[in-house]
Design a protein around this motif. Sequence first.
Motif, PDB file in Angstrom:
ATOM      1  N   ALA A  34       0.825  -1.212   0.000  1.00 45.30           N
ATOM      2  CA  ALA A  34       0.000   0.000   0.000  1.00 45.30           C
ATOM      3  C   ALA A  34       0.856   1.257   0.000  1.00 45.30           C
ATOM      4  N   GLU A  35       1.954   1.248   0.780  1.00 46.21           N
ATOM      5  CA  GLU A  35       2.748   2.470   0.912  1.00 46.21           C
ATOM      6  C   GLU A  35       3.567   2.792  -0.342  1.00 46.21           C
ATOM      7  N   SER A  36       3.706   1.802  -1.240  1.00 46.60           N
ATOM      8  CA  SER A  36       4.486   2.068  -2.462  1.00 46.60           C
ATOM      9  C   SER A  36       3.593   2.319  -3.677  1.00 46.60           C
ATOM     10  N   ARG A  37       2.275   2.373  -3.469  1.00 43.62           N
ATOM     11  CA  ARG A  37       1.387   2.418  -4.640  1.00 43.62           C
ATOM     12  C   ARG A  37       1.133   3.786  -5.233  1.00 43.62           C
ATOM     13  N   ARG A  38       1.324   4.837  -4.480  1.00 47.17           N
ATOM     14  CA  ARG A  38       1.036   6.199  -4.951  1.00 47.17           C
ATOM     15  C   ARG A  38      -0.426   6.370  -5.374  1.00 47.17           C
ATOM     16  N   ILE A  39      -1.288   5.945  -4.474  1.00 46.43           N
ATOM     17  CA  ILE A  39      -2.717   6.124  -4.672  1.00 46.43           C
ATOM     18  C   ILE A  39      -3.182   7.115  -3.601  1.00 46.43           C
ATOM     19  N   GLY A  40      -3.818   8.189  -4.011  1.00 49.55           N
ATOM     20  CA  GLY A  40      -4.322   9.161  -3.033  1.00 49.55           C
ATOM     21  C   GLY A  40      -5.742   8.791  -2.643  1.00 49.55           C
ATOM     22  N   PHE A  41      -5.896   8.358  -1.414  1.00 54.05           N
ATOM     23  CA  PHE A  41      -7.206   7.861  -0.967  1.00 54.05           C
ATOM     24  C   PHE A  41      -7.851   8.906  -0.057  1.00 54.05           C
ATOM     25  N   VAL A  42      -9.008   9.406  -0.480  1.00 56.95           N
ATOM     26  CA  VAL A  42      -9.785  10.276   0.404  1.00 56.95           C
ATOM     27  C   VAL A  42     -10.913   9.413   0.971  1.00 56.95           C
ATOM     28  N   PHE A  43     -10.751   9.035   2.236  1.00 52.14           N
ATOM     29  CA  PHE A  43     -11.688   8.090   2.850  1.00 52.14           C
ATOM     30  C   PHE A  43     -13.028   8.747   3.139  1.00 52.14           C
ATOM     31  N   GLN A  44     -14.048   7.911   3.157  1.00 55.64           N
ATOM     32  CA  GLN A  44     -15.380   8.420   3.459  1.00 55.64           C
ATOM     33  C   GLN A  44     -15.414   9.037   4.866  1.00 55.64           C
ATOM     34  N   ASP A  45     -14.724   8.397   5.813  1.00 51.98           N
ATOM     35  CA  ASP A  45     -14.693   8.925   7.188  1.00 51.98           C
ATOM     36  C   ASP A  45     -13.456   9.811   7.416  1.00 51.98           C
ATOM     37  N   ARG A  46     -12.859  10.285   6.369  1.00 49.88           N
ATOM     38  CA  ARG A  46     -11.743  11.237   6.334  1.00 49.88           C
ATOM     39  C   ARG A  46     -10.435  10.746   6.959  1.00 49.88           C
ATOM     40  N   ARG A  47     -10.523  10.187   8.159  1.00 47.87           N
ATOM     41  CA  ARG A  47      -9.345   9.620   8.828  1.00 47.87           C
ATOM     42  C   ARG A  47      -8.204  10.606   9.004  1.00 47.87           C
TER      43      ARG A  47
END
Lengths: 228, 216
Positions: free
Chosen positions: B75-88
């Motif tokens: 996950a840490e090497s994927r370069r995917i920007g995730f905007v979570f539903q619960d923001r986190r």
Amino acid sequence: MLTTQEWEAVLLSVKVASVAVLVNLPLAIILGYFLTQWKSSSKWILETLINIPLVLPPVVTGYLLLFLLGSNGPLGNVLENILGFRIIFTWQGAALAGAVVSFPLMVRAIRLSFQGVDSKLEEAARSLGRGPIATFGYVSLPLAFRGVLAGSVLGFARALGEFGATIMVAGNIPGVTQTIPLAVFSLVQSPSGVNRSTRLVLISLILAGVMLAVSEALERREERRELS
Amino acid sequence: MNYLSFKACHRYSTGFQLDLFFESDKLVTALCGPSGSGKTTILEMIAGLKQPQSGQIKVIEKTLLDTKQGIQVSAESRRIGFVFQDRRLFPHLNVLGNLRFGRRRREEQKDVISLDHLIEILDLTHLLKRYPENLSGGEQQRVALGRALLTHPELLLLDEPMVALDESLGNQIGEYITCVIEEWKIPALIVSHTSNLLTQLASRTILIQNGQVSSS
């Protein structure tokens, strides 16, 4: 006012308990975190090993330490021959005894605080490019910090009060290994000792009360934060 | 060029089965469907937070997962920007700390998205010293968006970005999202259970139902 012997006992106790907590802290944090992450059915083996000193009579813990660390013991032998250091009947021995008995309590409190950390935040850290170690250092540990502190205070209080293991490993030498509980024990055995030990008993009560209050307050704040 | 190609099969112990394939060559793709249809799971699989039993995931022609070939990028090497539903958002860091969290490791790369510019676009200047608990839902959403963008993602995942916001605030967030996607031309996959402003923004819509693609 306190006599020289009493002062020595108080200062030595604080030194011994502080060292015990500092020695325990790194491993207690690692194990506490590891136990929350490790999902295996054989986890109970490690848990049992960690908790043994909690249920073992302290004198038996002391006996085992003496066996290990005495001049003829497997570890004591190595220490003496290679490093020229003898740990039996020293304040370091008392600190080690305190560390061993307080270790399970510290791991327990620290583990609970790691369990309270929302694993979704750890996931978020991973997705933001942080590996497992950085996630631990920047997210899990700071969020569990109060619990780690509470565990340390609890461990300090426990090490401060240790008697059985300490007397086995370090003996009861005034000014060298005589901590508060040992000093009280010695005083009580002397003529009119019950009265003479009152001051140390009061100091013990105050220290224990303060420690427990601090630890409780830290844990309550932790719970409040989780609820909010 | 396909921005995203996703193929996964996963059977849960509850009996629910996720079995689908889709790809998209559009900059903005919307993933729609009723709740419980598996949309969030798809995002988590793309981000590497969940692993399907079998599948293949490619982002901009780069393989992130291929169970047949044994490829699995962490996950840490994927370069995917995730905007979570619960923001986190991280509760122990202020807004600036949250924004910088994903930025540090990418500093060696050329700062295409600069922190200052982003703060300006997302209107966060006056919030930088505040902690997440003192932010409104819309403000939290903007910080989460900014934090994900500062990792310089190759793909942006937005999970229900307007949920729990009233209509005007939702539209406002929609405008911020439109603005950053157009500003930096970042491919985005947007999950929504209703059609709204964002799905209008998408040039392709994929409908998911019961773990399968029902139309695209």
